[in-house]
Design a protein around this motif. Structure first.
Motif: not given
Length: 125
Positions: A27-47
């Motif tokens: 029941d708490q969000l860390t910055f890492t959880e927040f940033i990694l929440s959009d995994r499809p976008f991050l994977e797209h940017q990585s590609r």
């Protein structure tokens, strides 16, 4: 008449989104959880990044960036040429003679633009 209440966490999209992002369910969000929440976008940017990194050294130089788009434009021109010829001649593209006027080694160009980044519709500018 009694009405059974529906818990808000079952209906509120914001609460559901919070629960999705809260991967460890504390029941708490860390910055890492927040940033990694959009995994499809991050994977797209990585590609995208790895598509630009032509020499695969982990760095995209201005030259690599520009070269990638030059190759992409060359690939697009070849595709446009193919469809233009097809539409102009109304010939069956599955006949070998249709391809006679095209370069004989298109695999070399395909290797240059391999991976998911060769699709212009995937490139976000």
């Amino acid at each position: 008449m009694d009405i059974t209440p529906i818990p808000i966490d079952k209906t509120d999209p914001n609460v559901k989104e919070f629960q999705r992002i809260d991967t460890n369910k504390d029941d708490q969000l860390t910055f890492t959880e927040f940033i990694l929440s959009d995994r499809p976008f991050l994977e797209h940017q990585s590609r995208r990044f790895h598509g630009f990194d032509l020499n695969e050294d982990g760095v995209v130089t201005k030259n690599e960036y520009e070269e990638y788009f030059k190759k992409l434009e060359k690939h697009k021109r070849r595709s446009d040429q193919f469809f233009s010829k097809f539409n102009r001649e109304r010939r069956d593209p599955f006949q070998a003679s249709f391809f006679d006027s095209f370069p004989k080694n298109p695999q070399e160009e395909s290797r240059e633009l391999s991976g998911p980044m060769h699709n212009p519709s995937m490139v976000l500018l």
